[in-house]
Design a protein around this motif. Structure first.
Motif, PDB file in Angstrom:
ATOM      1  N   LEU A  98       0.860  -1.182   0.000  1.00  0.00           N
ATOM      2  CA  LEU A  98       0.000   0.000   0.000  1.00  0.00           C
ATOM      3  C   LEU A  98       0.897   1.233   0.000  1.00  0.00           C
ATOM      4  CD1 LEU A  98      -2.751   1.435   0.227  1.00  0.00           C
ATOM      5  CD2 LEU A  98      -2.533   1.258   2.707  1.00  0.00           C
ATOM      6  N   LEU A  99       0.824   2.024  -1.076  1.00  0.00           N
ATOM      7  CA  LEU A  99       1.584   3.265  -1.178  1.00  0.00           C
ATOM      8  C   LEU A  99       0.684   4.430  -0.791  1.00  0.00           C
ATOM      9  CD1 LEU A  99       3.428   2.681  -4.577  1.00  0.00           C
ATOM     10  CD2 LEU A  99       4.249   2.189  -2.275  1.00  0.00           C
ATOM     11  N   VAL A 100       1.218   5.336  -0.006  1.00  0.00           N
ATOM     12  CA  VAL A 100       0.445   6.476   0.489  1.00  0.00           C
ATOM     13  C   VAL A 100       1.157   7.752   0.063  1.00  0.00           C
ATOM     14  CG1 VAL A 100      -0.520   7.606   2.514  1.00  0.00           C
ATOM     15  CG2 VAL A 100      -0.278   5.112   2.481  1.00  0.00           C
ATOM     16  N   GLY A 101       0.496   8.566  -0.776  1.00  0.00           N
ATOM     17  CA  GLY A 101       1.108   9.817  -1.187  1.00  0.00           C
ATOM     18  C   GLY A 101       0.531  10.346  -2.482  1.00  0.00           C
ATOM     19  N   GLY A 102       0.845  11.618  -2.781  1.00  0.00           N
ATOM     20  CA  GLY A 102       0.400  12.246  -4.014  1.00  0.00           C
ATOM     21  C   GLY A 102       1.297  11.876  -5.178  1.00  0.00           C
ATOM     22  N   GLY A 103       0.841  12.208  -6.377  1.00  0.00           N
ATOM     23  CA  GLY A 103       1.581  11.850  -7.577  1.00  0.00           C
ATOM     24  C   GLY A 103       2.908  12.580  -7.681  1.00  0.00           C
ATOM     25  N   SER A 104       3.958  11.859  -8.035  1.00  0.00           N
ATOM     26  CA  SER A 104       5.287  12.435  -8.183  1.00  0.00           C
ATOM     27  C   SER A 104       6.150  11.450  -8.947  1.00  0.00           C
ATOM     28  CB  SER A 104       5.920  12.740  -6.818  1.00  0.00           C
ATOM     29  OG  SER A 104       6.140  11.540  -6.096  1.00  0.00           O
ATOM     30  N   ALA A 105       7.338  11.911  -9.362  1.00  0.00           N
ATOM     31  CA  ALA A 105       8.272  11.017 -10.045  1.00  0.00           C
ATOM     32  C   ALA A 105       8.691   9.879  -9.129  1.00  0.00           C
ATOM     33  CB  ALA A 105       9.492  11.809 -10.506  1.00  0.00           C
ATOM     34  N   LEU A 106       8.877  10.171  -7.833  1.00  0.00           N
ATOM     35  CA  LEU A 106       9.244   9.125  -6.873  1.00  0.00           C
ATOM     36  C   LEU A 106       8.145   8.078  -6.764  1.00  0.00           C
ATOM     37  CD1 LEU A 106      10.965   7.918  -4.605  1.00  0.00           C
ATOM     38  CD2 LEU A 106       9.882   9.533  -3.025  1.00  0.00           C
ATOM     39  N   MET A 107       6.899   8.524  -6.626  1.00  0.00           N
ATOM     40  CA  MET A 107       5.784   7.590  -6.490  1.00  0.00           C
ATOM     41  C   MET A 107       5.675   6.701  -7.736  1.00  0.00           C
ATOM     42  SD  MET A 107       3.217   6.417  -4.736  1.00  0.00           S
ATOM     43  CE  MET A 107       2.680   7.601  -3.501  1.00  0.00           C
ATOM     44  N   ASN A 108       5.748   7.297  -8.919  1.00  0.00           N
ATOM     45  CA  ASN A 108       5.633   6.511 -10.148  1.00  0.00           C
ATOM     46  C   ASN A 108       6.798   5.540 -10.322  1.00  0.00           C
ATOM     47  OD1 ASN A 108       3.193   7.623 -10.963  1.00  0.00           O
ATOM     48  ND2 ASN A 108       4.170   9.301 -12.062  1.00  0.00           N
ATOM     49  N   ALA A 109       7.986   5.953  -9.906  1.00  0.00           N
ATOM     50  CA  ALA A 109       9.147   5.065 -10.020  1.00  0.00           C
ATOM     51  C   ALA A 109       8.997   3.858  -9.096  1.00  0.00           C
ATOM     52  CB  ALA A 109      10.423   5.832  -9.691  1.00  0.00           C
ATOM     53  N   VAL A 110       8.495   4.080  -7.877  1.00  0.00           N
ATOM     54  CA  VAL A 110       8.281   2.966  -6.936  1.00  0.00           C
ATOM     55  C   VAL A 110       7.199   2.026  -7.474  1.00  0.00           C
ATOM     56  CG1 VAL A 110       7.515   2.356  -4.611  1.00  0.00           C
ATOM     57  CG2 VAL A 110       9.061   4.281  -4.940  1.00  0.00           C
ATOM     58  N   ILE A 111       6.118   2.602  -8.016  1.00  0.00           N
ATOM     59  CA  ILE A 111       5.043   1.774  -8.577  1.00  0.00           C
ATOM     60  C   ILE A 111       5.575   0.916  -9.727  1.00  0.00           C
ATOM     61  CG2 ILE A 111       2.846   1.841  -9.832  1.00  0.00           C
ATOM     62  CD1 ILE A 111       2.150   4.370  -8.254  1.00  0.00           C
ATOM     63  N   ASP A 112       6.343   1.532 -10.617  1.00  0.00           N
ATOM     64  CA  ASP A 112       6.899   0.777 -11.759  1.00  0.00           C
ATOM     65  C   ASP A 112       7.786  -0.358 -11.278  1.00  0.00           C
ATOM     66  OD1 ASP A 112       5.603   2.353 -13.595  1.00  0.00           O
ATOM     67  OD2 ASP A 112       7.293   3.718 -13.889  1.00  0.00           O
ATOM     68  N   LYS A 113       8.636  -0.082 -10.292  1.00  0.00           N
ATOM     69  CA  LYS A 113       9.547  -1.111  -9.782  1.00  0.00           C
ATOM     70  C   LYS A 113       8.773  -2.276  -9.178  1.00  0.00           C
ATOM     71  CE  LYS A 113      13.546  -2.796  -8.502  1.00  0.00           C
ATOM     72  NZ  LYS A 113      14.529  -3.291  -9.490  1.00  0.00           N
ATOM     73  N   SER A 142      -1.562  12.364 -11.822  1.00  0.00           N
ATOM     74  CA  SER A 142      -1.528  11.171 -12.668  1.00  0.00           C
ATOM     75  C   SER A 142      -0.577  10.166 -12.049  1.00  0.00           C
ATOM     76  CB  SER A 142      -1.062  11.532 -14.081  1.00  0.00           C
ATOM     77  OG  SER A 142       0.234  12.086 -14.038  1.00  0.00           O
ATOM     78  N   TYR A 143      -0.979   8.905 -12.056  1.00  0.00           N
ATOM     79  CA  TYR A 143      -0.185   7.850 -11.450  1.00  0.00           C
ATOM     80  C   TYR A 143       0.042   6.739 -12.462  1.00  0.00           C
ATOM     81  CZ  TYR A 143      -1.717   9.973  -7.019  1.00  0.00           C
ATOM     82  OH  TYR A 143      -1.975  10.835  -5.994  1.00  0.00           O
ATOM     83  N   SER A 144       1.094   5.963 -12.211  1.00  0.00           N
ATOM     84  CA  SER A 144       1.277   4.742 -12.982  1.00  0.00           C
ATOM     85  C   SER A 144       0.209   3.730 -12.585  1.00  0.00           C
ATOM     86  CB  SER A 144       2.675   4.168 -12.721  1.00  0.00           C
ATOM     87  OG  SER A 144       3.672   5.072 -13.157  1.00  0.00           O
ATOM     88  N   ARG A 145       0.191   2.601 -13.305  1.00  0.00           N
ATOM     89  CA  ARG A 145      -0.870   1.611 -13.101  1.00  0.00           C
ATOM     90  C   ARG A 145      -0.755   0.958 -11.723  1.00  0.00           C
ATOM     91  NH1 ARG A 145      -1.087  -3.721 -13.729  1.00  0.00           N
ATOM     92  NH2 ARG A 145       1.042  -3.761 -14.554  1.00  0.00           N
ATOM     93  N   VAL A 146      -1.880   0.935 -11.002  1.00  0.00           N
ATOM     94  CA  VAL A 146      -1.953   0.259  -9.711  1.00  0.00           C
ATOM     95  C   VAL A 146      -3.172  -0.653  -9.717  1.00  0.00           C
ATOM     96  CG1 VAL A 146      -0.787   2.071  -8.423  1.00  0.00           C
ATOM     97  CG2 VAL A 146      -3.263   2.168  -8.685  1.00  0.00           C
ATOM     98  N   PHE A 147      -3.196  -1.603  -8.784  1.00  0.00           N
ATOM     99  CA  PHE A 147      -4.305  -2.554  -8.730  1.00  0.00           C
ATOM    100  C   PHE A 147      -5.601  -1.875  -8.281  1.00  0.00           C
ATOM    101  CE2 PHE A 147      -6.875  -5.836  -6.620  1.00  0.00           C
ATOM    102  CZ  PHE A 147      -6.925  -6.785  -7.619  1.00  0.00           C
ATOM    103  N   GLU A 148      -5.506  -1.019  -7.283  1.00  0.00           N
ATOM    104  CA  GLU A 148      -6.691  -0.304  -6.784  1.00  0.00           C
ATOM    105  C   GLU A 148      -6.228   1.034  -6.229  1.00  0.00           C
ATOM    106  OE1 GLU A 148     -10.470   0.518  -6.361  1.00  0.00           O
ATOM    107  OE2 GLU A 148      -9.926  -1.515  -6.945  1.00  0.00           O
ATOM    108  N   LYS A 149      -7.027   2.083  -6.471  1.00  0.00           N
ATOM    109  CA  LYS A 149      -6.692   3.423  -6.007  1.00  0.00           C
ATOM    110  C   LYS A 149      -7.801   3.944  -5.107  1.00  0.00           C
ATOM    111  CE  LYS A 149      -6.590   6.711  -9.087  1.00  0.00           C
ATOM    112  NZ  LYS A 149      -6.125   7.557 -10.192  1.00  0.00           N
ATOM    113  N   TYR A 150      -7.418   4.516  -3.958  1.00  0.00           N
ATOM    114  CA  TYR A 150      -8.378   5.054  -2.998  1.00  0.00           C
ATOM    115  C   TYR A 150      -8.146   6.563  -2.889  1.00  0.00           C
ATOM    116  CZ  TYR A 150      -8.753   0.143  -1.677  1.00  0.00           C
ATOM    117  OH  TYR A 150      -8.926  -1.214  -1.697  1.00  0.00           O
TER     118      TYR A 150
END
Length: 725
Positions: free
Chosen positions: A4-19, A39-47
Motif C-alpha cells: 500500500l503506497l500512500v502519497g500524491g503523484g510524483s516522479a518518486l511515487m511513479n518510479a516505486v510503482i513501476d519497480k 496522474s499515477y502509474s498503473r496500480v491494482f486499486e486506487k483510494y
C-alpha cells in the motif's frame, strides 16, 4: 507481496510503482485527495481519500498490506506554502494511518524522511543515531513524524522503519517544482542567467533510480535489523562544483556567482548501515545525473520559468520577449493576412452581376466577430473601412468619398453588426465557460455523492449485521456472556477469561482470584503475555491500580508502564473483592472511557455467573465433601480435575495433580495435618479407587518442589500423577 503506497503523484511515487509492478507485487494506492489531480502509474486499486478520513482503517483492513509506504517528505499533497496548517494536517494524517496500521498488527510501515531533519552543520558523516536538529516548520513536522513512528514501534510493537534520503533528485516532469540543489540551480540559471554558490557548503545527493533500488530491497526484506536507515550515495560534492557542472551543461551565457559567506556547512548522510546489511551499488553518479537534469530543463525551459522571469542570458531573454510579443500579436497578424483575400474579392467582384450586391467586407467583419469576438471585430472593421476607402478612391476622389453620407451609413452598419455579433459571441463564450465550470463542479459533486452513497450502502449493510452481532451491542455481549451458562460451576472462572477476551477484542487476558486481603492468585489466562505478572501478586502494593479498583473504577494504564496491565477491573461480591480482570493487549487508542464502560458491563455479567456458581457449590457443600473434612469426594473431585484438564488443553491454566501416600490413615487426620501445607487455591480430593490426591492450580512440575517438601515435613510422601483424567 501486497504493498500500500500512500502519497500524491510524483516522479518518486511513479518510479516505486513501476519497480513493484515489474517484480510482480500487487500495488494499492491511497492518494490522500478526493480530487483526482495527479496522474499515477498503473496500480491494482486506487483510494481517493484524505489521510484523516475515518475510512482509512477500513481500507487497511480490506487491503491487508504486507508493507505500507508513506512518502512523507516527498508527498505532493503538502505544498508547505502555509507551514503551520500543513504541519497540522501532516501529523493528523500520519497519526491516523499509523493508528490503523497498529490495530492491524500485521505488516511493516515505511516512513520517508529527508536530510532536512538535520539543520545544524556537521563535521563528520551523519549516522542514524545522531539526534535530529530540525529548523523550520516543515523540518519539525518531518522530525515529529519520525518520533511518532519510533513511539509506535516502542509502545505498540508496530514494525515501523524510517528511511532518510540525502538530497534525493531526479529529472523533473514539465512544469514540476523541485527542492533539491540541482533543480534550484538549473531554475535559477534559466531565470536569471546566474547561479549563486557557496564554496563552503558540502553535501551528498542520490539519484531517484538508485534510491528506488534501495527502497525495494528494504521492502522485500523479511526482518530488517534496524528501525532507521540512511539512503545515501555516499558521494560528497560541493555547491561550487555542482554549479560549474550545471553551467557546463546549460551552455554559454550562464555566470557562476560566488556567494561564500559564514562558516562551512557539511551535510552528508552516512549510508554504511544500509550498505552493510543489504549491499549498495550506485549506478547514477552525481556528475551524470546532474547533466540529465540540466539537459532536460534546458530543452523544456518554458515550462520551468514564468513569463515575467528575466531568463538566462541575453539570447534567452530576447526569445522570451519575442515569444510574448508574438503570442499577443498573433490574432492581429492573422486578421491582416485574412484581410488581403477579402480586399481582392471586393475590388475584383465589383463589376460582376452575380456578386455585385454581396458585401465581402461585411462577411469579413462577421467572420472575425463570430470567431474571436468584439476586440477582433473592431480591428477588422477598421481594416474594412480602410479597404473600402482605398477601393473607392480608384473611381472617385478621396474628398468625394469622405463627404458621401452613404460611406458613413455603411461604416455605421459595419460596426454595429460587428460589435453586436462580437458581443453575442463573447457573451456566449462566457455563458459556455460558466456552464462548463458548473458542470465540472456538479460532476465532482456527483462523484462525491456516488462515493458517499456507496459508503452509506456498505455502512447500512454493516449496521444491519451489527445490530445483534456487533461486539459492542447488547445482543452480542449477552450472546457471548451467556455461553458461561453452559459450563459447570467448576469451569466458569476458566472460561470467564476466554469470554472476556472475545468481548473486549483482546488476546491477552488474565483472571486473578483474591486469596486474602493483600494477595491475588492467577486462576486463568489466555496467553503467556497475560501471565507475566506471575502466579501470585500483592495487588495492594500496586498503589495506582489498587486505588482505582478499591473505588469501583476501571484502572487505565495511561502512563504506559510496562509491568502493569493496560486495563484492569475488579469483580465484587457483597462488598468483597473476589476477582481482578486484567487486559494486556489493548492498544493505547482504545484505552478510552467507552472501553472502560464496556469492561465494567462485562465484569458485572461475569460476576453474576461466578456468584451463581459459588452459591450452587455452597449449597451442595455437604454432598461434595467427605464429612468433617475439606476433602472433596470422588465424584466432585473427578469433575473438578476434568475441568482443570480441559482448561489446560485450551491454554487457560496450568496445574499439577499429586497422589498423597497416606497408607491406612483416615482422610480426616490427613486433611487436618495438611491443611496448613496447601494454598487456598489448591484442592484435596479422592480419586481412583479411594486414593487421596492434591490438585495444585497454576503450578507446573518445575516449581512443585517446595510443596512436596512441605508434605514430607508433615509426614506424607507424594508423587506426580501422570494419568489423563
Amino acid at each position: 507481496m501486497v504493498i500500500l503506497l500512500v502519497g500524491g503523484g510524483s516522479a518518486l511515487m511513479n518510479a516505486v510503482i513501476d519497480k513493484l509492478n515489474k517484480n510482480g507485487h500487487r500495488v494499492y494506492l491511497l492518494t490522500g485527495q478526493k480530487e483526482r489531480k495527479f496522474s499515477y502509474s498503473r496500480v491494482f486499486e486506487k483510494y481517493n481519500f484524505p489521510y484523516d478520513s475515518g475510512s482509512i482503517k477500513d481500507i487497511l483492513e480490506s487491503v491487508k498490506p504486507d508493507v505500507t509506504v508513506f512518502t512523507g517528505a516527498y508527498d505532493t499533497n503538502f505544498t508547505w506554502e502555509s507551514p503551520r496548517q500543513d504541519g497540522v494536517r501532516y501529523m493528523a494524517g500520519l497519526m491516523n494511518i499509523l493508528s490503523a496500521c497498529s490495530m492491524m498488527k500485521k505488516g511493516r510501515f515505511l516512513y520517508f524522511s529527508s536530510q532536512e531533519v538535520f539543520g545544524a552543520p556537521y563535521i563528520d558523516d551523519i549516522g542514524e543515531e545522531e539526534p535530529v536538529s530540525p529548523k523550520g516548520f516543515r523540518a519539525m513536522a518531518l522530525a515529529q513524524g519520525e518520533e511518532t513512528c519510533a513511539n509506535y514501534r516502542r509502545t505498540q510493537g508496530t514494525d515501523t522503519v524510517i528511511l532518510r534520503f540525502g538530497h534525493l533528485y531526479w529529472v523533473p516532469q514539465k512544469g514540476e517544482r523541485g527542492e533539491d540543489p540541482c533543480f534550484r540551480m538549473c531554475r535559477e540559471a534559466l531565470k536569471t542567467g546566474k547561479i549563486s554558490a557557496n564554496e563552503r557548503r558540502t553535501f551528498s545527493m542520490i539519484y531517484l533510480n538508485d534510491a528506488v533500488e534501495q527502497i525495494y530491497r528494504l521492502i522485500c526484506e523479511e526482518a530488517p535489523k534496524h528501525a532507521c536507515y540512511h539512503i545515501s550515495s555516499g558521494e560528497e560534492t560541493g555547491e561550487m562544483e555542482l554549479a560549474k557542472l550545471v553551467r557546463e551543461e546549460l551552455g554559454s551565457g550562464i555566470e557562476v556567482v560566488d556567494s561564500t559567506v559564514g562558516a562551512g556547512s557539511r551535510l552528508v548522510l552516512d549510508g554504511k548501515r544500509y550498505a552493510e546489511e543489504f549491499g549498495r551499488e550506485i549506478f547514477n553518479h552525481y556528475d551524470t545525473g546532474v547533466k540529465k537534469v540540466a539537459h532536460f530543463m534546458k530543452r523544456h525551459s518554458a515550462s520551468f520559468i514564468l513569463e515575467e522571469d528575466a531568463g538566462g542570458g541575453l539570447a534567452v531573454r530576447a526569445w522570451n520577449n519575442t515569444r510574448r510579443i508574438l503570442r499577443a500579436m498573433f490574432p492581429y497578424i492573422e486578421n491582416l493576412i485574412c484581410f488581403i483575400p477579402f480586399f481582392l474579392l471586393y475590388n475584383n467582384a465589383a463589376d460582376s452581376a452575380f456578386v455585385a450586391r454581396l458585401d465581402f467586407y461585411l462577411l469579413y467583419v462577421l467572420l472575425f466577430a463570430v470567431v474571436y469576438g468584439q476586440r477582433q471585430a473592431i480591428f477588422s472593421g477598421f481594416l474594412a473601412v480602410i479597404g473600402y476607402i482605398v477601393g473607392q478612391m480608384g473611381v472617385r476622389s478621396g474628398f468625394e468619398v469622405l463627404i458621401d453620407y452613404n460611406t458613413y451609413v455603411w461604416m455605421a452598419q459595419l460596426f454595429i453588426v460587428g460589435l453586436v455579433v462580437g458581443y453575442l459571441r463573447d457573451r456566449l463564450q462566457f455563458v459556455q465557460s460558466e456552464n462548463r465550470a458548473r458542470v465540472a463542479y456538479l460532476q465532482g459533486q456527483l462523484r462525491d455523492i456516488e462515493e458517499i452513497n456507496d459508503s452509506n450502502v456498505r455502512m447500512k449493510h454493516n449496521f444491519e449485521s451489527q445490530v445483534v452481532n456487533h461486539k459492542d451491542s447488547l445482543g452480542k455481549i449477552y450472546e457471548i456472556s451467556s455461553t458461561l451458562e453452559q459450563y459447570g460451576p467448576e469451569e466458569v472462572l476458566f472460561y470467564a477469561a476466554q469470554v472476556l477476551s472475545k468481548l473486549m477484542d483482546c488476546e491477552d487476558v488474565a483472571v486473578y482470584t483474591v486469596a486474602n486481603g493483600d494477595y491475588a492468585r492467577l486462576f486463568s489466562a489466555t496467553s503467556p503475555e497475560a501471565r507475566k505478572m506471575g502466579n501470585s501478586i500483592k495487588y495492594t502494593a500496586m498503589e495506582e491500580m489498587y486505588g482505582e479498583l478499591k473505588e469501583g473504577r476501571v484502572y487505565i494504564n495511561r502512563k504506559m508502564e510496562e509491568k502493569m496491565p493496560m486495563m484492569a477491573s475488579a469483580v465484587y461480591a457483597e462488598d468483597e473483592m473476589e476477582l481482578i480482570l486484567m487486559l494486556w493487549g489493548i492498544p493505547w487508542e482504545r484505552m478510552t472511557l467507552g472501553e472502560a464502560n464496556r469492561l465494567t458491563i462485562v465484569g458485572f455479567l461475569i460476576q453474576n455467573a461466578v456468584v451463581r456458581a459459588n452459591r450452587y457449590l455452597e449449597a451442595l457443600r455437604n454432598r461434595r465433601y467427605v464429612e468433617g473434612t475439606n476433602v472433596l469426594d470422588e465424584g466432585a473431585f473427578t469433575q473438578l480435575a476434568k475441568a482443570f484438564f480441559d482448561a489446560r488443553e485450551k491454554g487457560l491454566t496450568e496445574y499439577v495433580l499429586l497422589e498423597i501416600l497416606t497408607g491406612d490413615e483416615n482422610y480426616e487426620n490427613v486433611a487436618r495435618t495438611l491443611g496448613g501445607a496447601i494454598r487456598q487455591t489448591d484442592y484435596l480430593g479422592i480419586l481412583k479407587q479411594g486414593k487421596l490426591h492434591a490438585l495444585l492450580s497454576n503450578t507446573n512440575k518445575e516449581n512443585i518442589g517446595g510443596i512436596q517438601e512441605r508434605f514430607r515435613s508433615a509426614g506424607y510422601e507424594c508423587r506426580v500423577e501422570e494419568a489423563v483424567i
